[in-house]
Design an enzyme around this catalytic site. Structure first.
Site, short mmCIF file in Angstrom:
data_model
loop_
_atom_site.label_atom_id
_atom_site.label_comp_id
_atom_site.label_asym_id
_atom_site.label_seq_id
_atom_site.Cartn_x
_atom_site.Cartn_y
_atom_site.Cartn_z
N GLU A 83 0.82 -1.22 0.00
CA GLU A 83 0.00 0.00 0.00
C GLU A 83 0.85 1.26 0.00
OE1 GLU A 83 -2.48 -0.05 3.51
OE2 GLU A 83 -0.90 -0.87 4.75
N ASP A 132 -4.90 2.94 0.59
CA ASP A 132 -3.72 3.75 0.88
C ASP A 132 -2.82 3.88 -0.35
OD1 ASP A 132 -3.79 4.79 3.52
OD2 ASP A 132 -3.65 2.74 4.28
N CYS A 151 -7.29 -6.05 -1.01
CA CYS A 151 -8.27 -5.89 0.08
C CYS A 151 -8.73 -4.45 0.27
CB CYS A 151 -7.72 -6.47 1.38
SG CYS A 151 -6.23 -5.64 1.97
C1 PEP Z 1 -6.08 -0.25 2.34
O1 PEP Z 1 -5.31 0.66 2.64
O2 PEP Z 1 -6.42 -0.49 1.17
C2 PEP Z 1 -6.65 -1.14 3.37
C3 PEP Z 1 -7.34 -2.20 3.05
O3 PEP Z 1 -6.49 -0.84 4.67
P1 PEP Z 1 -7.16 0.39 5.43
O4 PEP Z 1 -8.34 0.84 4.63
O5 PEP Z 1 -7.54 -0.16 6.77
O6 PEP Z 1 -6.05 1.40 5.49
MG MG Z 2 -4.24 0.76 4.48
#
Ligand code: PEP
Ligand code: MG
Length: 582
Positions: A443, A467, A514
């Protein structure tokens, strides 16, 4: 003549109901001179209003029951903390005394003084906290004036004819009140303020309610009890419905219900493309209790368990035992399916006061000591979590995922800590999975660009596009002023995704995605064409994505997707993508 107001749709679906317009407390209040003898009673009236709000918070907390809706609790707690703040309470009492004025006036004056301090702060996240204080002041004003808060609305609601369900219309909705919306018969909500990344929007998604936010003028347009349609897909609220329009929306709603029923039938159908490629559909969990919904949706396992929510809304971080129980609960519900636990990803927009208290406030929280950087700087905190995860791994397949990795050095350091945790468990004779898989979230652009140097150190990877987009495009994902520039289809983002998938495939390293992109059905074919075979998303999105997978032919995707990546900008890619989705 029907009217409509456009805002930003949040969540999915359509709601047809009567508007319950929650009047905002007016901040434009007259000053009243209070006679010397009446000053103490005026202060008592103010304190009684504060006590009433405290009681309301207690009722809200009790309504939460055993369900650890961490985000909701965190909001209630935040407001409860602000309610105790001397800058708001004691200073208002001082003003009533010194200025011999009424409590409402004193409170609004004090709020304006505090708000001016917030306005002077650069940090967008802290600036947003002004809205929390404003909501709280509004609550206290209503208590002082005896006008309706949501709790009084709900008492009245039960006495109203309920030929149609209710849609809440408000200038803004305090996150704490979102819980009441779920507990009662509201089927959606519409607010004048808000953006897709604001607290209310995040909660709406997790509650599965359709909503439209950022409507600007709706509140003044709609009348109490008026029949309205709230269409989250189109981001629109429609009123003054005539029979034809009502029938149109009613049939759309019926279609939607039918679609939901049909989708349920896909639960046990294997997710395979028309040319036979199996696709793994995993769930993102915020809390252990979400595991059941994920299983109901027929997930193949958990691709992201956001462990930081366990750390929120409490004075101290959870103990090893508490964490162990939470992880074990998920693993037992998942009954043999893999569970990916992400180690603590606190910091930036996910502040964990139990950890950040006492630390200085970073100039740029998104680029500061967060996630794995923080865990490596706080070895005791990290060791407690690693021991808990490892102990839970004795009960089923757990994968351990490290967030915000920028290069191999963090994985090497994390692995050293994992080894130390294993040694300590071994010396205590405690069971754990000796071969636990360790992976990285991709990320940070550096990790994506130099993925080749990372794969040798990890057992799996997961693209955190939320991110990755923020850091690649230099767009703060929480800042509404630049939200329109947050473009998942930017060619730079898509090329990074493609290159990471390719590099992982070459190295035989399992790769999933994700971020929110994984649950967007309009992007499913694009991601399949980029080579993605493992998607992790909110449980309510799984069956819809499965439906697209079942209707897709991989062989038809790679060439057009390759062409899309050569287009110069997101807007053009979006337009072309529509052809792929028909
Ligand atoms: C992301 O950054 O894509 C992620 C799945 O984590 P979060 O949204 O918790 O930063
Ligand atoms: Mg993230």
């Amino acid at each position: 003549m029907a009217w409509s107001v456009t805002g930003i749709g949040v969540g999915e679906g359509l709601a047809l109901g009567r508007a319950w317009v929650l009047a905002p407390a007016s901040f434009d209040l007259p000053r009243r001179e209070i006679a010397a003898l009446d000053i103490e009673p005026e202060i008592q009236r103010f304190q009684a209003a504060i006590a009433q709000i405290e009681e309301e918070f207690e009722v809200l907390r009790a309504a939460l029951g055993q369900e650890p809706a961490a985000e909701v609790r965190a909001f209630i707690d935040l407001q409860a903390v602000v309610l105790q703040d001397p800058l708001l309470v004691e200073a208002t009492v001082d003003r009533i005394r010194k200025e011999s004025c009424n409590a409402e006036w004193a409170l609004v004056q004090q709020f304006q003084a505090v708000a001016a301090q917030f306005d002077a702060i650069e940090d967008a996240y802290l600036k947003e906290r002004k809205a929390d204080v404003e909501q709280l002041v509004e609550r206290v004003l209503k208590a002082l004036q005896g006008t309706e808060n949501l709790s009084t609305v709900l008492a009245q609601q039960s006495r109203q004819p309920d030929d149609l369900p209710w849609i809440l219309v408000a200038r803004d909705i305090a996150p704490a009140d979102m819980l009441l919306i779920r507990e009662h018969q509201f089927v959606g909500f519409a607010t004048d303020s808000g953006s897709p990344t604001a607290h209310t929007a995040i909660l709406a998604r997790s509650l599965g309610l359709p909503a439209v936010v950022g409507l600007q003028t709706l509140h003044g347009m709609v009348s109490q009890g008026e029949e309205v349609v709230l269409d989250a897909r189109a981001g629109v609220v429609v009123g003054s419905l005539d029979d034809a329009l009502r029938d149109h929306y009613a049939s759309q709603q019926a279609e939607q219900a039918l679609e939901q029923e049909k989708l349920k039938r896909l639960k046990t159908v294997a997710a395979k493309t028309l040319d036979g490629q199996a696709i793994r559909l995993l769930a993102n969990l915020d809390l252990p209790d979400d595991a059941r919904a994920a299983l109901e949706a027929g997930c193949d396992g958990v691709g992201l368990f956001r462990s930081e929510f366990l750390f929120m809304n409490r004075q101290e971080p959870p103990t090893e035992e508490e964490q162990f129980e939470a992880y074990r609960q998920v693993i037992l519900v998942m009954a043999g399916r893999p569970v990916t636990i992400r180690t603590l990803d606190s910091g930036a927009d996910k502040d964990v006061p139990a950890i950040s208290a006492g630390r200085g406030h970073p100039t740029n929280p998104a680029l500061a000591l967060r996630a794995i950087r923080l865990c490596l700087a706080e070895p005791e905190l990290f060791m407690t979590q690693l021991r808990a995860i490892l102990r839970a791994s004795a009960f089923g397949p757990i994968r351990l995922m490290i967030p915000l990795v920028s290069g191999p050095q963090e994985i090497i350091a994390a692995r050293r800590m994992i080894q130390a945790a294993m040694d300590s468990l071994r010396s205590q004779g405690l069971a754990f999975d000796q071969a636990i898989q360790v992976g990285a979230m991709i990320e940070v652009p550096s990790a994506a660009i130099a993925i080749d140097s990372l794969v040798a150190h990890i057992d799996f990877a997961s693209l955190g596009t939320n991110d990755l987009i923020q850091y690649t495009l230099a767009i703060d994902r929480t800042d509404s002023e630049v939200a329109h520039l947050y473009e998942p289809l930017h060619p730079a983002v898509l090329r990074l995704i493609r290159d990471v998938i390719k590099a992982c495939d070459r190295a035989n390293t399992p790769i999933s995605l994700c971020g929110e992109m994984a649950g967007e059905t309009s992007l499913t074919r694009l991601l399949l064409g980029l080579g993605l075979r493992e998607f992790s998303m909110h449980p309510i999105e799984i069956l819809r994505v499965k439906q697209v997978v079942l209707r897709s032919t991989l062989g038809d995707l790679s060439r057009p997707v390759g062409r899309l990546l050569r287009l110069p900008e997101g807007k053009k890619i979006r337009a072309e993508l529509q052809k792929l989705n028909v």
